[in-house]
Design an enzyme around this catalytic site. Structure first.
Site, PDB file in Angstrom:
ATOM      1  N   GLY A 130      50.199  40.375  37.313  1.00 42.54           N
ATOM      2  CA  GLY A 130      48.606  40.600  38.124  1.00 42.54           C
ATOM      3  C   GLY A 130      48.919  39.550  38.641  1.00 42.54           C
ATOM      4  N   THR A 157      44.613  49.616  47.526  1.00 39.96           N
ATOM      5  CA  THR A 157      43.548  49.683  48.167  1.00 39.96           C
ATOM      6  C   THR A 157      43.705  50.352  49.354  1.00 39.96           C
ATOM      7  OG1 THR A 157      41.984  48.132  47.537  1.00 39.96           O
ATOM      8  CG2 THR A 157      41.038  48.827  49.083  1.00 39.96           C
ATOM      9  N   ILE A 337      14.998  44.110  37.021  1.00 38.95           N
ATOM     10  CA  ILE A 337      13.483  44.115  37.313  1.00 38.95           C
ATOM     11  C   ILE A 337      13.058  46.200  37.324  1.00 38.95           C
ATOM     12  CG2 ILE A 337      12.594  44.081  39.365  1.00 38.95           C
ATOM     13  CD1 ILE A 337      13.955  40.957  39.633  1.00 38.95           C
ATOM     14  N   GLY A 339      13.935  48.326  35.184  1.00 37.75           N
ATOM     15  CA  GLY A 339      13.587  48.663  33.883  1.00 37.75           C
ATOM     16  C   GLY A 339      14.678  49.892  34.156  1.00 37.75           C
ATOM     17  N   GLY A 340      13.844  51.023  33.280  1.00 38.55           N
ATOM     18  CA  GLY A 340      14.897  52.161  33.204  1.00 38.55           C
ATOM     19  C   GLY A 340      15.266  53.178  34.518  1.00 38.55           C
ATOM     20  N   GLU A 363      41.707  40.322  44.162  1.00 36.47           N
ATOM     21  CA  GLU A 363      42.559  39.616  44.727  1.00 36.47           C
ATOM     22  C   GLU A 363      42.577  37.515  44.196  1.00 36.47           C
ATOM     23  OE1 GLU A 363      41.538  39.452  49.134  1.00 36.47           O
ATOM     24  OE2 GLU A 363      41.658  41.816  49.411  1.00 36.47           O
TER      25      GLU A 363
HETATM   26  C1  LIG Z   1      39.920  48.550  41.807  1.00 34.71           C
HETATM   27  C2  LIG Z   1      40.772  48.031  42.663  1.00 34.71           C
HETATM   28  C3  LIG Z   1      41.783  47.481  44.079  1.00 34.71           C
HETATM   29  C4  LIG Z   1      42.812  46.603  43.828  1.00 34.71           C
HETATM   30  N1  LIG Z   1      43.438  46.635  45.225  1.00 34.71           N
HETATM   31  C5  LIG Z   1      44.877  45.808  45.059  1.00 34.71           C
HETATM   32  C6  LIG Z   1      45.907  45.634  46.700  1.00 34.71           C
HETATM   33  O1  LIG Z   1      45.462  47.008  47.656  1.00 34.71           O
HETATM   34  N2  LIG Z   1      46.564  45.137  46.144  1.00 34.71           N
HETATM   35  C7  LIG Z   1      47.190  44.384  45.170  1.00 34.71           C
HETATM   36  O2  LIG Z   1      48.218  43.658  45.506  1.00 34.71           O
HETATM   37  N3  LIG Z   1      46.571  44.802  43.670  1.00 34.71           N
HETATM   38  C8  LIG Z   1      46.067  45.002  44.341  1.00 34.71           C
HETATM   39  N4  LIG Z   1      44.689  45.596  43.235  1.00 34.71           N
HETATM   40  C9  LIG Z   1      44.955  44.232  41.388  1.00 34.71           C
HETATM   41  C10 LIG Z   1      43.839  43.379  41.634  1.00 34.71           C
HETATM   42  O3  LIG Z   1      44.442  41.869  42.535  1.00 34.71           O
HETATM   43  C11 LIG Z   1      44.511  43.063  39.531  1.00 34.71           C
HETATM   44  O4  LIG Z   1      44.113  43.567  39.003  1.00 34.71           O
HETATM   45  C12 LIG Z   1      44.063  41.450  40.073  1.00 34.71           C
HETATM   46  O5  LIG Z   1      44.561  40.488  39.962  1.00 34.71           O
HETATM   47  C13 LIG Z   1      44.210  41.052  38.503  1.00 34.71           C
HETATM   48  O6  LIG Z   1      45.762  41.752  37.916  1.00 34.71           O
HETATM   49  P1  LIG Z   1      45.195  42.564  35.989  1.00 34.71           P
HETATM   50  O7  LIG Z   1      44.692  43.381  36.419  1.00 34.71           O
HETATM   51  O8  LIG Z   1      47.030  42.493  36.052  1.00 34.71           O
HETATM   52  O9  LIG Z   1      45.854  41.476  35.489  1.00 34.71           O
HETATM   53  P2  LIG Z   1      45.577  40.139  34.094  1.00 34.71           P
HETATM   54  O10 LIG Z   1      46.788  39.843  35.408  1.00 34.71           O
HETATM   55  O11 LIG Z   1      46.585  40.618  33.288  1.00 34.71           O
HETATM   56  O12 LIG Z   1      44.497  39.697  33.885  1.00 34.71           O
HETATM   57  C14 LIG Z   1      43.829  39.575  32.777  1.00 34.71           C
HETATM   58  C15 LIG Z   1      43.353  39.018  32.118  1.00 34.71           C
HETATM   59  O13 LIG Z   1      43.553  37.590  31.804  1.00 34.71           O
HETATM   60  C16 LIG Z   1      43.335  36.702  32.541  1.00 34.71           C
HETATM   61  N5  LIG Z   1      44.456  35.858  32.797  1.00 34.71           N
HETATM   62  C17 LIG Z   1      45.275  36.160  33.223  1.00 34.71           C
HETATM   63  N6  LIG Z   1      46.474  35.039  33.477  1.00 34.71           N
HETATM   64  C18 LIG Z   1      46.084  34.218  32.587  1.00 34.71           C
HETATM   65  C19 LIG Z   1      46.004  32.926  32.394  1.00 34.71           C
HETATM   66  N7  LIG Z   1      47.285  32.130  32.832  1.00 34.71           N
HETATM   67  N8  LIG Z   1      45.271  32.219  32.188  1.00 34.71           N
HETATM   68  C20 LIG Z   1      43.811  32.596  31.891  1.00 34.71           C
HETATM   69  N9  LIG Z   1      43.375  33.731  32.107  1.00 34.71           N
HETATM   70  C21 LIG Z   1      44.525  34.550  32.472  1.00 34.71           C
HETATM   71  C22 LIG Z   1      43.066  37.260  33.716  1.00 34.71           C
HETATM   72  O14 LIG Z   1      41.510  36.478  34.599  1.00 34.71           O
HETATM   73  C23 LIG Z   1      42.049  38.551  33.501  1.00 34.71           C
HETATM   74  O15 LIG Z   1      41.079  38.343  32.600  1.00 34.71           O
HETATM   75  C24 LIG Z   1      43.245  45.778  42.827  1.00 34.71           C
HETATM   76  C25 LIG Z   1      42.592  46.161  41.727  1.00 34.71           C
HETATM   77  C26 LIG Z   1      41.591  47.272  41.436  1.00 34.71           C
HETATM   78  C27 LIG Z   1      40.687  47.306  40.127  1.00 34.71           C
END
Ligand SMILES: Cc1cc2nc3c(=O)[nH]c(=O)nc-3n(C[C@H](O)[C@H](O)[C@H](O)COP(=O)(O)OP(=O)(O)OC[C@H]3O[C@@H](n4cnc5c(N)ncnc54)[C@H](O)[C@@H]3O)c2cc1C
Length: 380
Positions: A130, A157, A337, A339-340, A363
């Site tokens: 991710g 997406t 704002i 409320g319920g 992103e």
């Molecule tokens: C509805 C939706 C649509 C999406 N569309 C696309 C798409 O079209 N194409 C695509 O490729 N991806 C897509 N994504 C994926 C999205 O970009 C990832 O979910 C996002 O980049 C976070 O990755 P992860 O979910 O694996 O979270 P993780 O990377 O596992 O992160 C989990 C938590 O740990 C934190 N974290 C991770 N590393 C660190 C660090 N080094 N220091 C501090 N905090 C850290 C993160 O900020 C987060 O809070 C989509 C996701 C969703 C939910």
């Protein structure tokens, strides 16, 4: 920079508003409940050019500035954040990947098709990759005149109706950042299949799925840039993508503020509209100020991109960070704002509250934006 919108941006804002008022605002709640955008609406949005804003004119697109693009995404997202991201992924992640990072062959092969109605998606994330994109496990093996791609991409997406996917895979797993490459993969390719549609908290009408690739044959000319350029491409594309998500957040914030303004003047308690209470007035003032600051950061990043500035990662991240946090703040206050009544589905703020949440995740999460900004600050 000037804070005046260009004539081009004002014209597109007007055209987008005419479309959203007729086709989107009256139906967004139903699309959210059903979890889909009707095909004829997508088609109409394509005919109006929203899906090809960033395609050069010579390939059949509108070739508009990034600032105008931000305004279009803001307006679409105010009406339906799910539609906003559908259009944004097509433009800033798919079209920009091909147009800014692909060679002439791949641009000529795909941009006219997208201008004519093909839809694009972007496959970077995986179950184990991710925020840490270098953990990508998908591979691309060179077979002479083609590559064989294998891997599982999550959260894609537009996947359900995309015609082309930008897929990131390792061409050399031992080469670190230089081992990642990007490819254009056609949806009809043998070996490519889709997972089920995700049942999401917000942006429910957008289509999010897994994309599974098993020995998918990809012609050599479909590589974006050179072999090993994938990391540079992914990071470069996300600059534009973050402007798109920032604009989406501004759109959601604008819609939530408008609902709060309206409701606070209609709802009476203690024999007067609740907008008479200073506690409510201060909330509205704070929401409006954060919204304007978000908009300015998004427009500034877009205008910098339009000026040809290549290194805008700090500005794009600041815009996305602040606009997404503000959208969540504004949607939360708008619900308060109400409320319920804000907690039930009859009122649009309930949807804005759910939709705003994703802008801090995809992103690049809020934490990822903080990493980009702080690294840049410390480097300079
Ligand atoms: C509805 C939706 C649509 C999406 N569309 C696309 C798409 O079209 N194409 C695509 O490729 N991806 C897509 N994504 C994926 C999205 O970009 C990832 O979910 C996002 O980049 C976070 O990755 P992860 O979910 O694996 O979270 P993780 O990377 O596992 O992160 C989990 C938590 O740990 C934190 N974290 C991770 N590393 C660190 C660090 N080094 N220091 C501090 N905090 C850290 C993160 O900020 C987060 O809070 C989509 C996701 C969703 C939910």
């Amino acid at each position: 920079m000037s804070f005046q919108l260009t004539e081009e941006a004002l014209d597109m804002r007007q055209a987008t508003r005419e479309f959203t008022e007729k086709r989107v605002y009256p139906n967004a709640e139903e699309w959210d409940a059903k979890g889909e955008i009707p095909e004829d609406v997508i088609k109409e949005a394509q005919e109006l050019g929203f899906f090809s804003v960033l395609i050069p004119e010579k390939f059949g697109g509108l070739e508009l500035e990034m600032l105008t693009y931000a305004v279009v995404i803001e307006e679409l997202s105010a009406a339906s954040a799910g539609l906003g991201i559908t259009v944004s992924v097509n433009n800033s992640l798919c079209i920009e990947a091909i147009n800014l990072f692909g060679g002439d062959a791949v641009r000529e092969k795909y941009l006219p098709k997208i201008a004519e109605g093909w839809i694009g998606a972007y496959c970077l994330s995986e179950a184990g990759a991710g925020t840490d994109i270098m953990s990508i496990g998908a591979t691309a093996v060179d077979k002479g005149d083609h590559y064989l791609l294998t891997g599982n991409k999550l959260w894609v997406t537009n996947a359900g109706f995309a015609d082309v996917f930008i897929v990131f895979a390792k061409t050399d797993p031992s080469a670190g950042r230089k081992g990642l490459s990007a490819f254009v993969v056609e949806a009809k390719s043998e070996g490519l299949s889709l997972g089920k549609k995700e049942n999401k908290l917000g942006i429910r009408c957008s289509d999010t799925r897994e994309v599974i690739l098993v020995d998918v044959k990809v012609p050599k000319e479909n590589i974006i840039g050179a072999e090993g350029d994938g990391f540079k491409t992914a990071v470069g594309i996300l600059n534009g993508g973050r402007i798109g998500v920032g604009a989406q957040a501004v759109g959601i914030g604008m819609a939530a503020l408008n609902e709060a303004l309206k409701y606070s003047q209609e709802r009476e308690q203690f024999n007067q509209p609740i907008s008479n209470f200073q506690a409510i007035q201060f909330k509205l003032a704070d929401m409006a100020t954060r919204l304007e600051a978000s908009r300015m950061l998004v427009y500034r990043a877009a205008a910098l991109k339009d000026s040809g500035e290549k290194f805008i990662h700090r500005e794009a991240s600041m815009a996305k960070l602040f606009a997404s946090q503000s959208a969540n703040y504004i949607a939360n206050e708008a619900l308060q704002i109400h409320g319920g009544y804000g907690y039930i589905k009859e009122y649009a703020v309930e949807r804005y509250f759910r939709d705003a949440r994703i802008t801090e995740i995809y992103e690049g999460t809020t934490e990822a934006q903080l990493m980009v900004i702080s690294r840049d600050l410390l480097r300079s």
